[in-house]
Structure formats: C-alpha cells, structure tokens
Design a protein around this motif. Structure first.
Motif, short mmCIF file in Angstrom:
data_model
loop_
_atom_site.label_atom_id
_atom_site.label_comp_id
_atom_site.label_asym_id
_atom_site.label_seq_id
_atom_site.Cartn_x
_atom_site.Cartn_y
_atom_site.Cartn_z
N PHE A 21 0.84 -1.20 0.00
CA PHE A 21 0.00 0.00 0.00
C PHE A 21 0.87 1.25 0.00
CE2 PHE A 21 -2.59 3.06 2.65
CZ PHE A 21 -3.55 3.30 1.68
N ASP A 22 0.50 2.24 -0.81
CA ASP A 22 1.27 3.49 -0.82
C ASP A 22 0.39 4.66 -1.26
OD1 ASP A 22 0.96 3.22 -3.55
OD2 ASP A 22 3.08 2.81 -3.94
N TYR A 23 1.00 5.84 -1.31
CA TYR A 23 0.26 7.06 -1.61
C TYR A 23 -0.35 7.03 -3.02
CZ TYR A 23 -0.94 12.01 -1.54
OH TYR A 23 -1.63 13.20 -1.56
N LEU A 29 -3.55 5.07 -2.86
CA LEU A 29 -4.53 5.88 -2.14
C LEU A 29 -5.10 6.96 -3.06
CD1 LEU A 29 -5.84 6.79 0.53
CD2 LEU A 29 -3.69 7.94 1.09
N THR A 30 -4.23 7.60 -3.82
CA THR A 30 -4.66 8.65 -4.75
C THR A 30 -5.56 8.06 -5.84
OG1 THR A 30 -2.58 9.79 -4.34
CG2 THR A 30 -3.82 10.48 -6.28
N LEU A 75 -9.00 7.57 -4.41
CA LEU A 75 -9.71 8.85 -4.31
C LEU A 75 -10.28 9.27 -5.67
CD1 LEU A 75 -10.47 11.60 -2.97
CD2 LEU A 75 -8.13 12.35 -3.44
N MET A 100 -6.05 0.23 5.51
CA MET A 100 -6.31 0.68 4.14
C MET A 100 -7.73 1.26 4.03
SD MET A 100 -4.19 -2.25 4.09
CE MET A 100 -2.65 -1.61 4.72
N ALA A 120 -7.68 4.77 5.56
CA ALA A 120 -7.04 5.75 4.67
C ALA A 120 -8.00 6.20 3.57
CB ALA A 120 -5.78 5.15 4.06
N ALA A 170 -9.76 9.99 3.16
CA ALA A 170 -9.58 10.88 2.00
C ALA A 170 -10.90 11.18 1.30
CB ALA A 170 -8.60 10.27 1.00
#
Lengths: 262, 262
Positions: free
Chosen positions: B129-131, B134-135, B138, B169, B172, B176
């Motif tokens: 899992f990373d940014y 996540l982006t 979103l 997860m 997160a 967002a």
C-alpha cells in the motif's frame, strides 16, 4: 451582505485565498498593501505541513507580496511549538515529508526510526506515505506512543484535481491501532488561532479570518467568536455555502472588498 | 464448560487455529483426519486476501493435512464471488497484492489504473500500500466508484509481532474520500459464512465454527445462530475472553477436544 468594518488584524489563508497554484488571486497584492498602509496587522495561515514557513514567505515575495517568515504560520510550525511546550526534546516517529522533519529537528526533537521507542507519532499530510511508515506508527503506538496530527483536511487541491491529505494518514493509523488521534493542531483548532493572535499581539475580537474553506477557516473563526469572511476564489461556491451548517459573517467575491473598509 | 456435541460440518479458521506460522498446532492433523473419518464435512476459512486458495491448500498438504482447493475459502475468493454475482465483468481499481489481482482477473473483472473510470474500488490487506494507490482510490471514488473491502482486521500477527491489516487501508480511503465502505465481505460477515455453508451443503445450525478470534470467528457464528468454539492457541487468552462482550459456546485448549465428540 453586511458592509465589512475595519479590523485591527487580518488572518489570510493562502491557497485559494491569496494565490491559486502559482498565481496571485485578483486584488490580493493591492489589498494586502492597502491594509498594511492603513496600519493593520496581517498574517498568513496555511494548514499545509509540506513546506516550511520560509518557503511560503519566499513564494509570497516572488509573487510581489513582501512577507517575513514571522508573518507565516503553518501547521508544522504550530505542531512543533505545541509539542515543544509540552514534550520538549521528545522522541518522535513521523509520518511526514522532509520539511516537517527538518522543522521538528530544528525545534530540538529527536526523530526515531521504526522499531525505536517514541513518545509521539506525528501524522501529517505526506505524499510519500507508505506501508513501512504505517507499520512504524503501529509499532510505536504498541510501545506507548501518543498520536498527534498536523491538519484534518481530507484532500488537497492541485492542478487539475485533488490528492489525499492528512485525514487519509490519520484514518490509516487509527484503523490499524484502534487508537484515536489526541490532538489535530491545524485549522479549525484554537491552537493554531492562538499562535496567530500571539504573533499579531491582538485578541480574536479585533481580527478577521479570511479563507476559502468553511470547515477549517470559517469554522475556526466562528468557534472563537471571531469574524470570518469566506472568499469565493477557492474550493467553496455559493451552492456549497447555502447548504453548509457553517456560515461566515461576510462573503467576498474577491479580496478587494476588504479595502473599502480599511 | 459444556461437553461438545457432534456436528455435521466444521469450519476451521487457519492461522492461530490449525497452524501458527509454518507449524501445525497440537492435534490439528489427528482431529481433522478423525472428523473426516467420521463422515463430517470440513472446510478451512481465512480472512487473508494476500494468498490464493490454491496456496493455502498447498500449505495444508505440505503440513500433512490433505486439502483440495475447494475446501479453502478466503476473503479474496468471497469478494470475487460476491462481486461476480452483482457486477459481472466490472471495472475494478484495487488496493491489494498480486494474488488478489490474479483472482479477480480470473473471475472476469477488468483491473483499471489510476485515472481510469472504475465501478468499484476493492480495498484489501496490502503490504505494498502506498500514496499512489490511495490517490487512485480517491480519483476513482470521485468518478463514481463504490467501495468494497475484503476483511475488517486491524492487524495481522506475524513472527515477533503484528503488521497493519485491511482496516488501515479502509481508514485511509474513508479518510480521504469521506465515503464509507459499503460491504466488508470477510468474517464476521454473513456473506463469507454463506459461501462456506454452500460449499458444505449444510445449514448454519448443523455446523461448528472453530477459531481463535472473538471479533471475527466467534462473532460470525453468534450472529448466524451457529455454534462457535474458541481455541486458545492463537490471539485470544482467557483474560481477553473474560472481558469480551462476544462469548463462544465452547472454549478449547486445543483442537483434540473436538474428537471426543466426533
């Protein structure tokens, strides 16, 4: 809409209020110059912990708005001050970017790695957030660390859209640890407002908060009994404003409307 | 503690119940062999979406417990079945590891990249899992995607400690997007239990759930009116058990106690 009276101090949000991306918004320079010329105090306040106060001041100067570092307050600075007063020299495990780490080191904190004992886990908007940092936060909490965060924003507007902000990192850590963040220092927290007021040497009732976000800029003002002006040059439009439980004292099409009252 | 009657079907949790790490727990093999020899149905149920059913079956065989893939149910398989019945061929943005992606592709779904339109965002336990992921989640939600997750576990026990599991997860993405996950298919969801019962061709009242976690294994059983046996070889000790609002029908020191009743 009521006519805006003159205030002794003005707290300006930055992104969406003074500039958008790399361009000043209409009337920003004349308005800030005009207020200063009339003897008003002006500070700039951002919830962003991804740059230092120095770099925000530099950006404003490049855009033609003379600004000292001391005139800029952001959430990483507020967090460093807040923790510095309560846990000086504390051991911190940090979810955050390099400028935040530098600010915390400068403030005398010790930054620890995954596996080390920490007094606090600092959670910030972090575009380099990953599973290793999340794991480090979990391990630190299991060994007794408390949770503190810079800002409650869900997303950050960028060119062409938005990206996840600090609320995502908070959600991840709370999800893994079943522990709630104790303090979020950024807007709308009174902690941040108090730093601004101290910088200006003024009380809340002498100041006006100007920003583009209802849930941070305007909410902070309302909760402190301070006047709040929403400017429509950022994330909030009239439709969102009508539906919100948080209502500003004033609504500005752009910043020039502040000058009529200077 | 009451004497355990015989059941027609037995649902065994895996980690902490049948094995721990790479070692079978005491009595696991004899108990499972004994139950099968007595004509009982046995399935294995894991909330972990980081491996395929094939690899869990292979692991059990390596440990000396003959197991077909069809005897293993895990949360990625349940999610693929659940979505397959409701959104066949859907476009999925996935926070998850490679085996989950493979399982979803095999089930006929199209995996999309950040920026593409998606019908669902699938959120799973993901050690990568990373940014960027996540982006992507979103952006998919902003373009209309719905949220579904594999399992609600906060952490996953590993050699010498624990690491963040799917709840991180989920936190997160919810942080967002300000959007709640609609469905979490894994234990304690009835969705998972129904897949197990269908596999055995039995009803809940004919079966016993055996596991080491109160909030997933035992809660799932209780909510379905099914018998639940807590085994003390995993994450739950007697002290935690005493303090929990979720109480099992039976408490086992190890699995051998099931054989007395076969």
């Amino acid at each position: 809409m009521r006519r805006i009276p003159a205030f002794r101090g003005y707290i300006f949000d930055l992104d969406g209020t003074v500039y958008r991306g790399d361009r000043l918004l209409p009337g920003a320079r004349e308005t800030i110059e005009g207020l200063r010329a009339a003897g008003r105090r002006v500070v700039f306040l951002s919830n962003k912990p991804i740059d230092t106060r120095e770099s925000y001041a530099r950006k404003l100067r490049c855009l033609g708005v003379p600004t000292r570092t001391a005139d800029v307050i952001n959430s990483s600075f507020v967090l460093a001050r807040y923790l510095g007063a309560r846990s000086p020299g504390a051991r911190l495990f940090v979810i955050g970017e390099r400028p935040l780490l530098a600010e915390l080191r400068r403030a005398g904190f010790r930054i620890v790695a995954n596996g080390d004992r920490a007094d606090w886990v600092v959670i910030a908007f972090d575009r380099t957030f990953d599973y290793a940092k999340l794991t480090g936060a979990l391990h630190a909490v299991r060994r007794g660390a408390r949770l503190i965060a810079t800002n409650p924003d869900r997303t950050c507007p960028v060119e062409g859209g938005e990206i996840p902000d600090c609320a995502a990192m908070i959600g991840a850590v709370e999800g893994a640890t079943a522990t709630r963040v104790e303090v979020i220092v950024g807007k709308p927290s009174r902690i941040t407002l108090d730093v601004c007021l101290a910088q200006m040497g003024l009380r809340a009732r002498d100041c006006l908060m100007i920003g583009d976000r209802l849930e941070t800029d305007i909410r902070m003002a309302r909760e402190a009994g301070m006047a709040g002006a929403l400017v429509l040059t950022g994330v909030t439009d009239r439709r969102t404003l009508r539906r919100s439980p948080i209502q500003p004292d004033y609504v500005l099409r752009d910043l020039r409307e502040l000058l009529a009252a200077r």
